[in-house]
Enzyme design. Structure first.
Site, PDB file in Angstrom:
ATOM      1  N   HIS A   1     -12.122  -8.208  39.962  1.00 40.04           N
ATOM      2  CA  HIS A   1     -12.953  -6.177  39.335  1.00 40.04           C
ATOM      3  C   HIS A   1     -12.364  -6.339  38.330  1.00 40.04           C
ATOM      4  O   HIS A   1     -12.724  -6.110  36.938  1.00 40.04           O
ATOM      5  CB  HIS A   1     -12.072  -5.497  40.230  1.00 40.04           C
ATOM      6  CG  HIS A   1     -12.400  -4.068  39.341  1.00 40.04           C
ATOM      7  ND1 HIS A   1     -13.251  -3.709  39.581  1.00 40.04           N
ATOM      8  CD2 HIS A   1     -11.118  -3.197  38.494  1.00 40.04           C
ATOM      9  CE1 HIS A   1     -12.769  -2.532  38.886  1.00 40.04           C
ATOM     10  NE2 HIS A   1     -12.320  -2.483  38.470  1.00 40.04           N
ATOM     11  N   GLU A   2     -10.763  -6.927  37.665  1.00 37.71           N
ATOM     12  CA  GLU A   2     -10.223  -6.946  36.132  1.00 37.71           C
ATOM     13  C   GLU A   2     -10.815  -7.896  35.183  1.00 37.71           C
ATOM     14  O   GLU A   2     -11.652  -7.811  34.409  1.00 37.71           O
ATOM     15  CB  GLU A   2      -8.785  -6.893  36.206  1.00 37.71           C
ATOM     16  CG  GLU A   2      -8.409  -6.203  37.210  1.00 37.71           C
ATOM     17  CD  GLU A   2      -8.447  -4.831  36.711  1.00 37.71           C
ATOM     18  OE1 GLU A   2      -8.651  -4.377  35.302  1.00 37.71           O
ATOM     19  OE2 GLU A   2      -8.226  -3.972  36.817  1.00 37.71           O
TER      20      GLU A   2
ATOM     21  N   HIS B   1     -14.487  -6.307  34.076  1.00 36.19           N
ATOM     22  CA  HIS B   1     -14.665  -5.804  32.759  1.00 36.19           C
ATOM     23  C   HIS B   1     -13.986  -6.523  31.422  1.00 36.19           C
ATOM     24  O   HIS B   1     -14.725  -5.544  30.625  1.00 36.19           O
ATOM     25  CB  HIS B   1     -12.417  -4.193  33.201  1.00 36.19           C
ATOM     26  CG  HIS B   1     -12.612  -3.663  33.829  1.00 36.19           C
ATOM     27  ND1 HIS B   1     -13.803  -2.665  34.669  1.00 36.19           N
ATOM     28  CD2 HIS B   1     -11.815  -3.617  34.627  1.00 36.19           C
ATOM     29  CE1 HIS B   1     -13.846  -1.793  34.842  1.00 36.19           C
ATOM     30  NE2 HIS B   1     -12.578  -1.866  35.013  1.00 36.19           N
TER      31      HIS B   1
ATOM     32  N   GLU C   1     -16.667   1.196  36.306  1.00 36.97           N
ATOM     33  CA  GLU C   1     -15.824   0.615  37.569  1.00 36.97           C
ATOM     34  C   GLU C   1     -16.950   0.114  38.712  1.00 36.97           C
ATOM     35  O   GLU C   1     -16.644  -0.372  39.282  1.00 36.97           O
ATOM     36  CB  GLU C   1     -14.745   2.118  38.544  1.00 36.97           C
ATOM     37  CG  GLU C   1     -13.395   2.578  37.446  1.00 36.97           C
ATOM     38  CD  GLU C   1     -12.949   1.386  36.896  1.00 36.97           C
ATOM     39  OE1 GLU C   1     -12.437   0.519  38.004  1.00 36.97           O
ATOM     40  OE2 GLU C   1     -11.758   1.329  35.830  1.00 36.97           O
TER      41      GLU C   1
ATOM     42  N   ASP D   1     -17.015  -3.763  39.665  1.00 41.31           N
ATOM     43  CA  ASP D   1     -16.839  -4.247  41.483  1.00 41.31           C
ATOM     44  C   ASP D   1     -18.004  -4.665  41.169  1.00 41.31           C
ATOM     45  O   ASP D   1     -18.042  -5.697  42.563  1.00 41.31           O
ATOM     46  CB  ASP D   1     -16.910  -2.658  42.169  1.00 41.31           C
ATOM     47  CG  ASP D   1     -15.330  -1.235  42.388  1.00 41.31           C
ATOM     48  OD1 ASP D   1     -14.951  -2.956  42.388  1.00 41.31           O
ATOM     49  OD2 ASP D   1     -15.345  -0.671  43.271  1.00 41.31           O
TER      50      ASP D   1
END
Length: 449
Positions: free
Chosen positions: A300-301, A304, A379, A383
């Site tokens: 997930h990070e 970004h 976010e 995801d």
């Protein structure tokens, strides 16, 4: 139609009671945020979790989560009320001109160690900033102390000691003054040098400061507060390195941070320059998660990074600054604004900036909605990126564990969430991930075992 100069002339009028206007805006923002908190407090009284989580969270865990949320809400209302009262008292008794005079006296007494070049308004402003920072810090101690050693302690999250609490406080203030003073001086110098054409130069200056802090924060500032230990060789390190290689993520360092030193809350993140990233994992996350779940969180990070969310936020910040400084330019020379607050014959830019920050409260409210809307979108996209990588089930389980371990709010009023939360709540994220419960995870699963 009035020209800009005509509008500025109308605003700079002794008939305008700027003190009453700022009081009204301050109270108005407090009332609006209190209303949002009230809406959320009603949600925190619910006795059943959202449908998505009914199979995941036991009644006991949900009740404790709701109780923690209500306790934080009551504490937030009290702390915001204290802040409001402090602000109103400061306004009524002309705190700013008195503090400006104190800073001037302090500067004159230290003139023997200051070069002559550092004896003007900018140096005076830096002293004002330092004294104001120290006073604000001292006033915040009771609330911070209660939050750490009463509220967080009650729910089992606090791991800090009183010595560590005050050491962090002192370090934080020294850093704020040491790093903030040259930044403030640079900002004021730009305004002094470029006059009403300061906007572009100020934006570039702030962008440079942001990039500088992104560089020094992980290597200079963070180690002053936490211990970073290289992640040991093993299954977890190999899995993370495989994830980074697969996505061409420039990970150069993997660290475990002793988050448990202060709190039992968990997290993971990356930081650093575009070509050299440092992944940091809280020891509490490793303690409560499987290798697959930690890799899913980092997926997930990395999402970004892959989707340029950091660059998007920087662009948003620049747009926000452009609007803010464009409005500020309309007030920077407004003598009636300064005089409403007790300044006669001297009009320090730092004071005008501080007063304008209160005037633009309605714009700040709209900006916060927009900022959180962008953040929540990012976010969901991160995801989705993790889902494309095949990590949806593990990410969902990790999110559930993080939520139950941290007693995070699992339900929220839509308006409160839009204004307050930069991240979607758990039920929203699970819905977006398409998660279907097959077994309990987290604390409730451990209890059943």
């Amino acid at each position: 139609m009035l020209s800009l100069s005509d509008t500025l002339a109308l605003l700079d009028s002794p008939t305008i009671n700027w003190k009453s206007i700022i009081v009204g805006l301050t109270v108005g923002k407090y009332a609006f945020e209190s209303y949002l908190s009230y809406r959320q407090y009603q949600v925190l009284k619910r006795t059943q979790p959202p449908a998505t989580l009914k199979l995941e969270i036991s009644k006991k865990t949900f009740d404790k989560t709701q109780d923690y949320g209500r306790a934080k809400s009551r504490f937030g209302f009290i702390s915001e009320t204290i802040n409001l009262v402090e602000n109103l008292v400061f306004i009524k008794y002309d705190y700013l001109p008195k503090l400006w005079n104190v800073a001037g006296v302090l500067m004159s007494r230290m003139s023997f160690i200051l070069p002559k070049a550092f004896s003007g308004v900018i140096t005076h402003s830096v002293f004002f900033f330092g004294v104001n920072t120290i006073i604000a810090s001292l006033l915040s101690i009771p609330v911070s102390y209660y939050q750490t050693f009463v509220l967080e302690e009650k729910y089992g999250f606090n791991k800090s000691t009183k010595k560590l609490f005050f050491t962090d406080l002192i370090k934080g203030q020294l850093l704020t003054i040491a790093l903030g003073s040259p930044v403030l001086a640079g900002f004021l110098k730009i305004l002094d040098s470029f006059g009403d054409s300061f906007i572009f130069y100020t934006m570039m200056f702030i962008l440079g400061i942001q990039l500088l802090f992104m560089t020094i924060y992980p290597t200079v500032i963070q180690p002053l507060f936490n211990k970073f230990t290289p992640l040991e060789d093993g299954e977890l390190k190999s899995a993370i390195e495989d994830l980074a290689r697969k996505n061409k993520f420039p990970c150069t360092e993997l660290y475990v941070v002793d988050g448990s030193k202060r709190s039992s809350h968990s997290n993971a993140y990356f930081t650093g320059l575009p070509w050299s990233k440092k992944i940091v994992i809280f020891d509490t996350l490793i303690e409560h998660s499987t290798t697959e779940e930690i890799v899913a969180v980092l997926g997930h990070e990395i999402g970004h990074w892959k989707l340029n969310h950091i660059a998007q936020m920087l662009v948003y910040t620049q747009a926000h600054l452009f609007i803010f400084f464009s409005l500020f330019r309309s007030f920077i020379h407004n003598k009636s604004l300064y005089e409403s607050f007790g300044f006669k014959g001297i009009y320090p830019t730092i004071i005008g900036f501080q007063l304008f920050s209160d005037i633009q409260a309605p714009f700040d409210t709209v900006s916060q909605f927009a900022s959180h809307l962008l953040s929540r979108k990012n976010e969901f996209e991160a995801d989705a990126f993790a889902t494309e990588q095949g990590y949806a089930p593990d990410l969902a389980r990790s999110l559930i564990k993080l939520s139950t371990e941290n007693l995070s709010t699992v339900d929220a009023d839509w308006l409160y969430a839009s204004y307050t939360y930069s991240h979607p709540i758990l039920s929203e994220r699970l819905n977006a991930l398409g998660y279907v419960s097959s077994e309990k995870v987290g604390k409730d699963a451990e209890k059943e075992d």
